[in-house]
Motif scaffolding. Structure first.
Motif, PDB file in Angstrom:
ATOM      1  N   ARG A   1      40.893  -5.166  72.932  1.00  0.00           N
ATOM      2  CA  ARG A   1      40.097  -4.099  73.340  1.00  0.00           C
ATOM      3  C   ARG A   1      40.223  -3.727  74.727  1.00  0.00           C
TER       4      ARG A   1
ATOM      5  N   ALA B   1      41.038  -4.268  61.799  1.00  0.00           N
ATOM      6  CA  ALA B   1      41.787  -3.932  62.865  1.00  0.00           C
ATOM      7  C   ALA B   1      41.197  -2.715  63.521  1.00  0.00           C
ATOM      8  N   ARG B   2      40.875  -1.820  62.813  1.00  0.00           N
ATOM      9  CA  ARG B   2      40.446  -0.454  63.703  1.00  0.00           C
ATOM     10  C   ARG B   2      39.073  -0.946  64.300  1.00  0.00           C
ATOM     11  N   TRP B   3      38.267  -1.709  63.553  1.00  0.00           N
ATOM     12  CA  TRP B   3      36.972  -2.182  64.548  1.00  0.00           C
ATOM     13  C   TRP B   3      37.177  -3.140  65.435  1.00  0.00           C
TER      14      TRP B   3
ATOM     15  N   LEU C   1      43.004  -3.073  57.295  1.00  0.00           N
ATOM     16  CA  LEU C   1      42.934  -2.028  58.128  1.00  0.00           C
ATOM     17  C   LEU C   1      41.709  -1.551  58.908  1.00  0.00           C
ATOM     18  N   ALA C   2      40.703  -1.622  58.023  1.00  0.00           N
ATOM     19  CA  ALA C   2      39.386  -1.119  58.677  1.00  0.00           C
ATOM     20  C   ALA C   2      39.111  -2.401  59.704  1.00  0.00           C
TER      21      ALA C   2
ATOM     22  N   ARG D   1      46.127  -4.856  65.635  1.00  0.00           N
ATOM     23  CA  ARG D   1      46.791  -4.150  64.706  1.00  0.00           C
ATOM     24  C   ARG D   1      47.212  -4.996  63.687  1.00  0.00           C
ATOM     25  N   TYR D   2      47.226  -4.324  62.325  1.00  0.00           N
ATOM     26  CA  TYR D   2      47.448  -5.157  61.033  1.00  0.00           C
ATOM     27  C   TYR D   2      48.762  -4.551  60.685  1.00  0.00           C
TER      28      TYR D   2
END
Ligand SMILES: Cc1cc2nc3c(=O)[nH]c(=O)nc-3n(C[C@H](O)[C@H](O)[C@H](O)COP(=O)(O)OP(=O)(O)OC[C@H]3O[C@@H](n4cnc5c(N)ncnc54)[C@H](O)[C@@H]3O)c2cc1C
Length: 469
Positions: free
Chosen positions: A61, A103-105, A100-101, A109-110
């Motif tokens: 991040r 990774a986003r939070w 995926l979720a 990257r997945y």
């Protein structure tokens, strides 16, 4: 020492049908920008998912490094819950985490796919193509570049070459296998209720081979499940006559890796529940009708679970010359670096990490994977700062075995005495739950873990105790 920080972005090239993923540039920078240090974690399980979440939160991040997770599954389920899924006392979908979720939070990257090889000179992980149920390709074969690679692909069941196990026994390695077993069990009960002929010997018998924590916990949960299912109106099945749950162990006592007192307490409880326990019994062969023991005895059973040992996945033997042991684990230094490549680390069940003063490596357990994940994160931070790495030391906090609603037993390590203390009942149950809560907290944060805990507690009040479909 951190490497690759100054590397320019690789052009995306297609060679021999293998797609090379471009290196990510630092966020917000245009062409010619320096690329970030690429950290790739392969395997998002008990150790890998905690690690990649920490890395994403603290480094990804803040654009201090590029973090990627490669996993051949799309969702994560903490493996110690699998026996409860198999027994139908837990719905996997309530506990699964989408990569995926996540990774986003959490700023990583997945990449979906199975690691099938490695090119150490090019610093690339080879990932196989993936296909859907109709055989259409989802993702192509590709190579993913790294500067630091952490391998955390766990373990699989080890049948020690016993004939018939692969064909006729069910392993418990993935949620899909646990759910398939549960469906087979439920279908066997429905079939027995509606068939015109009498219930066959073995038709409603379940044999679990291996009385480690997994086998013992599964036996306790299964006996309850079968009685719940049969008690839900399947009146042509006589539980006393038709149902049998047998737990088979090759060594002289169940839970051979745990202290004797824990093993005796668990054995007593299993007896009370009606689980038949056979110790010192070696399985010679598994067939479609049952299994044969080394002494020639035959146990009829149409449902057999193999839970008698683990080994690391075979792909580890083909990782460009990395050192493996006899059960395929990557041999690592105390720093968790593989012995032949300091840029490649291994954690969790797939790593053979030495323990000072012990003849065996760190055991393949969730608490070890959790500790190694946290240690690995601190090592990567040190690596990026150019500081020397520190050794990982395993802390054994004890082992607990859940026997469903009957009890939880085990030993906890006394902090001052350093000796194991026997615990059972409510306190043991709370401590047992705490390992999972630590995992939930590590991957979701305190607030999310607390909300999930409350939601599940509420669901338990309205749902049947075992899945009846
Ligand atoms: C039924 C069961 C019950 C258990 N109960 C307990 C318990 O009560 N207490 C305890 O301490 N331990 C328990 N364990 C052991 C514990 O679950 C493991 O020690 C722990 O999960 C290991 O964590 P890991 O991160 O090494 O691997 P895992 O959690 O197994 O995760 C491995 C990940 O790697 C992925 N993967 C595998 N191969 C590849 C590949 N080639 N490419 C890409 N991805 C790949 C998998 O999809 C998975 O997501 C249990 C295990 C089982 C099976």
């Amino acid at each position: 020492m951190a490497q690759g920080v100054d590397r320019q972005a690789d052009p995306e090239i297609n060679r021999a049908n293998v797609r090379h993923e471009p290196s990510p540039a630092a966020a917000g920078e245009g062409s010619g920008a320096k690329t970030l240090h690429r950290i790739v974690v392969v395997g998002g399980g008990a150790g890998g998912l905690e690690l990649v979440t920490l890395l994403g939160d603290r480094l990804g991040r803040r654009s201090r490094a590029s973090i990627a997770l490669v996993d051949c599954a799309r969702t994560h389920l903490w493996k110690p819950l699998l026996h409860a899924v198999a027994a139908g006392s837990l719905d996997a979908s309530e506990y699964e985490v989408s990569y995926l979720a996540q990774a986003r939070w959490h700023g990583f990257r997945y990449r979906f796919g199975e690691m099938v090889g490695l090119d150490r000179a090019a610093k690339e992980v080879r990932v196989a193509a993936t296909y859907d149920d109709e055989g259409r390709q989802i993702t192509p074969a590709r190579s993913i570049g790294y500067d630091t690679l952490v391998i955390a692909i766990g373990s699989v069941t080890n049948d020690f070459g016993t004939p018939g196990v692969a064909e006729h026994a069910v392993p418990l390695e993935t949620p899909a296998q646990a759910e398939r077993f549960n469906r087979r069990l439920f279908n066997a009960c429905l079939r027995a209720q509606t068939q015109t002929e009498p219930v066959r010997p073995g038709q409603l018998h379940v044999v679990i081979i291996g009385a480690g924590a997994t086998g013992t916990e599964l036996a306790a949960q299964l006996i309850r499940t079968i009685h719940e299912v049969v008690g839900s109106g399947l009146d042509r099945i006589d539980p006393q006559r038709d149902i049998r749950v047998v737990l088979i162990e090759g060594t002289p006592r169940i839970l051979p890796g745990l202290p004797e007192r824990t093993s005796e307490a668990a054995h007593r409880l299993l007896d009370k529940m009606g689980v038949e326990v056979l110790t010192g019994a070696r399985v010679k062969e598994v067939t479609a009708e049952g299994l044969e023991l080394a002494d020639g005895a035959f146990i009829a059973s149409e449902l057999i679970v193999w839970a008698a040992g683990v080994k690391a996945p075979e792909v580890l033997q083909r990782l460009d010359g990395l050192e493996t042991n006899r059960i395929n684990q990557l041999v690592v230094e105390p720093t968790l670096q593989t012995t032949r490549d300091p840029d490649i680390f291994a954690i969790g069940d797939c790593a053979a990490c030495p323990r000072p003063g012990a003849s065996t490596p760190v055991p393949p357990r969730a608490q070890a994977a959790h500790q190694e994940g946290s240690h690995m994160f601190r090592q990567i931070e040190r690596r990026l700062r150019g500081k020397p790495l520190e050794p990982y030391v395993y802390h054994d906090f004890g082992s607990l075995v859940s026997l469903g609603k009957w009890s939880t037993v085990g030993n906890l390590m006394g902090f001052l005495s350093g000796r194991g203390i026997f615990v059972e009942g409510l306190f043991a149950r709370m401590m047992y739950q705490s390992l999972r809560l630590m995992h939930d907290r590590a991957i979701g944060g305190t607030r999310r873990a607390a909300v999930a805990l409350m939601a599940r507690a509420l669901a338990r009040r309205v749902d049947p105790p075992v899945k009846l479909h």
